[in-house]
Design a protein around this motif. Structure first.
Motif, PDB file in Angstrom:
ATOM      1  N   UNK A  76       0.849  -1.354  -0.059  1.00 49.44           N
ATOM      2  CA  UNK A  76      -0.121   0.065   0.044  1.00 49.44           C
ATOM      3  C   UNK A  76       0.897   1.142  -0.096  1.00 49.44           C
ATOM      4  N   UNK A  80       1.028   4.101  -2.987  1.00 52.57           N
ATOM      5  CA  UNK A  80       0.435   5.535  -2.751  1.00 52.57           C
ATOM      6  C   UNK A  80       1.690   6.325  -2.643  1.00 52.57           C
ATOM      7  N   UNK A  96      -2.803  -1.679  -6.828  1.00 49.39           N
ATOM      8  CA  UNK A  96      -4.092  -1.496  -6.262  1.00 49.39           C
ATOM      9  C   UNK A  96      -5.221  -2.524  -6.735  1.00 49.39           C
ATOM     10  N   UNK A  99      -5.386  -8.076  -4.206  1.00 47.10           N
ATOM     11  CA  UNK A  99      -5.663  -8.368  -2.832  1.00 47.10           C
ATOM     12  C   UNK A  99      -6.616  -7.229  -2.305  1.00 47.10           C
ATOM     13  N   UNK A 100      -6.401  -6.956  -1.018  1.00 44.60           N
ATOM     14  CA  UNK A 100      -7.642  -6.080  -0.300  1.00 44.60           C
ATOM     15  C   UNK A 100      -6.540  -5.192   0.475  1.00 44.60           C
ATOM     16  N   UNK A 101      -7.290  -3.792   0.617  1.00 39.51           N
ATOM     17  CA  UNK A 101      -6.382  -3.027   1.403  1.00 39.51           C
ATOM     18  C   UNK A 101      -5.749  -3.285   2.654  1.00 39.51           C
ATOM     19  N   UNK A 104      -2.838  -5.482   1.538  1.00 37.91           N
ATOM     20  CA  UNK A 104      -1.714  -4.543   1.060  1.00 37.91           C
ATOM     21  C   UNK A 104      -0.938  -3.814   2.157  1.00 37.91           C
ATOM     22  N   UNK A 234     -14.812 -12.084 -10.020  1.00 39.55           N
ATOM     23  CA  UNK A 234     -15.691 -10.858  -9.498  1.00 39.55           C
ATOM     24  C   UNK A 234     -15.062  -9.607  -9.488  1.00 39.55           C
ATOM     25  N   UNK A 236     -13.516  -7.424  -7.410  1.00 39.87           N
ATOM     26  CA  UNK A 236     -12.349  -6.975  -6.457  1.00 39.87           C
ATOM     27  C   UNK A 236     -12.055  -8.043  -5.694  1.00 39.87           C
ATOM     28  N   UNK A 237     -10.793  -8.095  -5.192  1.00 43.11           N
ATOM     29  CA  UNK A 237     -10.403  -9.238  -4.088  1.00 43.11           C
ATOM     30  C   UNK A 237     -10.562 -10.598  -4.822  1.00 43.11           C
ATOM     31  N   UNK A 332      -9.193   1.475 -11.157  1.00 49.26           N
ATOM     32  CA  UNK A 332      -9.207   0.244 -10.427  1.00 49.26           C
ATOM     33  C   UNK A 332     -10.344   0.424  -9.191  1.00 49.26           C
ATOM     34  N   UNK A 333     -11.053   1.569  -9.459  1.00 49.61           N
ATOM     35  CA  UNK A 333     -12.156   1.754  -8.544  1.00 49.61           C
ATOM     36  C   UNK A 333     -13.287   1.648  -9.367  1.00 49.61           C
ATOM     37  N   UNK A 334     -13.667   2.428 -10.256  1.00 50.96           N
ATOM     38  CA  UNK A 334     -14.903   2.321 -11.200  1.00 50.96           C
ATOM     39  C   UNK A 334     -14.355   1.235 -12.197  1.00 50.96           C
ATOM     40  N   UNK A 335     -15.095   0.164 -12.436  1.00 52.96           N
ATOM     41  CA  UNK A 335     -14.877  -1.156 -12.962  1.00 52.96           C
ATOM     42  C   UNK A 335     -15.119  -1.335 -14.256  1.00 52.96           C
TER      43      UNK A 335
END
Lengths: 338, 173
Positions: A76, A80, A96, A99-101, A104, A234, A236-237, A332-335
């Motif tokens: 992470x 960033x 990003x 994995x997950x926050x 990371x 899916x 994410x993750x 990576x957030x708006x898929x």
């Protein structure tokens, strides 16, 4: 869980001394993959040498205009870091995508390179697996192999490397700095991971008594034209079915330099420098991207459940190159894939 | 009925694992434990410190139920060994309320009915506090993406997102 000794490394030399003296020992840093594998009885180290307190958490600019990333920088923090986010957005984007926050925040740069495959049969000690138990056979070959390799596999193993970060590092031509009893050496990223061949138990060319100290990025960063496109079951993750790292530089309308690396398709991040060479000088057109996609997959071979990945990879390559050329990288957030 | 051994089993005795002292600051209080190296931070919290608010869901880093704040950052407590965290500050769901007042994220989860069975909730709340502290999620899409490490089998996601938005807005105002 199996019993094991726990020690801490005082410094890099001590870490190397400790691992050289106990071939069944393992280093532990973030632990997000190793602890999981120990719970599954897949990894059975005699000793864990905790390297997480070593001073390898710096990100520094190199005299050559690149970056030197300490092996213990968490994923992470790397994604960033202002120098990475601005100059190497392909790397930030790939990290990003994985994995997950929470993971990371724990997972280290060096550990990400040493992730083991997520092949179900590698994890399941009740089944044969040449990677886990050399010579026992490959259960994936005639088993469930949706997530498995379509390029570079062998009779012994059809596993894939799970990392997203490594796909970007392959595209960026990173270098891996390692230290061992004989001193330090530098491994080109393309030479770090291995194809399975007859020795799938060896994921990398890191020797058992060596430690990763840093990952170095060259100056060329492709910040203007890049995309990391990850396709998975899916949004994410989840691990990639197919992932594409695409990076371009232009001389007017012609492709001056290009990097193309695939994840989720082979035992290592898949690059083909001959495909990249053939693209140089070509226009950034759908036709030239489609030619590149054909060439990347020319030796692809599917198994019972993953043959769809061959066409999926071709289309993902064209899409990622199109996104990179347009300067509109995959979010990576708006898929939604545009 | 229990069967009795006539004599003790033969063979060498298996030595018990060496235990290691670990100092943690948990929810602001100094705690000392002595644990085998294989004890995860999650098991140390639940079994050695009696803090069962942090849940063991999958125990493989796949569900997020065990999320705690380690030195202020959200992590999966099932994926680290307690001995590795000697000297660390850990915040669990038990350490969030202040003087009987719920943490704003806890209150927001109640306001929005952001759970059904509650098994994932302590992990969701700790993860959301980590998310807000990171300050990177601005949109609903970003909240959803950066909370993807917390699975809710009841499917309370829309209400979880609404609760997090409320807590983020209160934080800003």
């Amino acid at each position: 869980m199996i019993d094991f000794q726990y020690t801490r490394a005082a410094d890099i030399a001590d870490a190397v001394r400790q691992i050289a003296g106990d071939p069944a020992a393992k280093f532990i840093a973030g632990g997000t993959n190793l602890i999981d594998l120990m719970k599954e009885n897949v990894e059975r180290p005699s000793r864990l040498i905790d390297i997480s307190r070593l001073p390898l958490r710096e990100i520094e600019e190199t005299p050559a205009g690149g970056l030197r990333i300490g092996a213990l920088v968490p994923n992470s923090d790397l994604a960033h870091h202002p120098l990475v986010a601005e100059r190497y957005p392909l790397l930030a984007s790939a990290i990003l995508a994985g994995a997950s926050a929470q993971l990371r925040n724990m997972a280290s740069t060096g550990g990400n390179l040493l992730q083991r495959t997520r092949c179900y049969y590698f994890y399941d000690t009740a089944t044969p697996c040449n990677k886990r138990a050399p010579g026992s056979g490959c259960a994936a070959r005639y088993g469930l192999n949706r997530m498995h390799a379509i390029l570079g596999s062998s009779d012994a193993c059809i596993a894939t490397h799970p990392s997203d970060m490594c796909v970007a590092l392959a595209a960026l031509e990173a270098k891996v700095h390692v230290a061992g009893p004989g001193g330090e050496r530098v491994i080109a990223f393309a030479d770090f991971h291995r194809l399975p061949g007859d020795t799938p138990e060896r994921d990398t060319n890191l020797r058992v008594d060596e430690i990763i100290t840093a990952v170095e990025l060259p100056a060329r960063s492709f910040a203007a034209h890049y995309s990391y496109l990850k396709i998975r079951d899916r949004l994410s993750y989840a691990f990639a079915l197919v992932a594409v790292a695409a990076a371009l530089e232009f001389d007017r309308d012609a492709i001056k330099e290009v990097r193309l690396a695939l994840g989720g398709v082979a035992h290592k991040p898949w690059r083909d420098v001959s495909v990249e060479a053939a693209m140089r000088g070509a226009p950034a057109s759908r036709a030239s991207f489609a030619r590149a996609a054909e060439a990347m997959l020319r030796d692809a071979r599917g198994f019972a459940h993953n043959a769809f990945k061959i066409e999926l990879a071709r289309r993902a390559i064209v899409r990622a190159l199109t996104q990179a050329a347009a300067g509109t990288p995959q979010s990576q957030s708006v898929k939604k894939i545009r | 009925m229990a069967r009795k051994f006539r004599k003790r089993p033969s063979g060498p005795t298996i030595p018990a694992p060496a235990k290691i002292p670990v100092s943690l600051t948990v929810n602001g209080a100094a705690r000392e434990i002595v644990v085998a190296p294989w004890v995860t931070l999650l098991d140390a919290l639940r079994e050695h410190l009696g803090l069962t608010g942090t849940k063991k869901g999958c125990d493989h880093g796949q569900c997020g139920a065990c999320t705690v704040l380690l030195d202020g950052r959200r992590i999966n407590s099932c994926m680290t060994f307690a001995v590795m965290q000697d000297g660390a500050k850990v915040t669990t769901v038990e350490g969030l309320a202040r003087d009987g007042t719920l943490h704003p994220v806890q209150q927001a989860f109640i306001d929005h009915d952001a759970f059904q069975c509650g098994a994932c909730t302590s992990g969701q709340i700790c993860s959301a506090i980590g998310l807000i502290a990171e300050g990177r999620a601005k949109t609903v899409e970003e909240i959803r993406e950066l909370m993807s490490g917390n699975i809710c089998r009841c499917g309370a996601y829309p209400n979880i997102v609404a609760a997090i938005r409320q807590a983020m807005e209160r934080e800003r105002s």
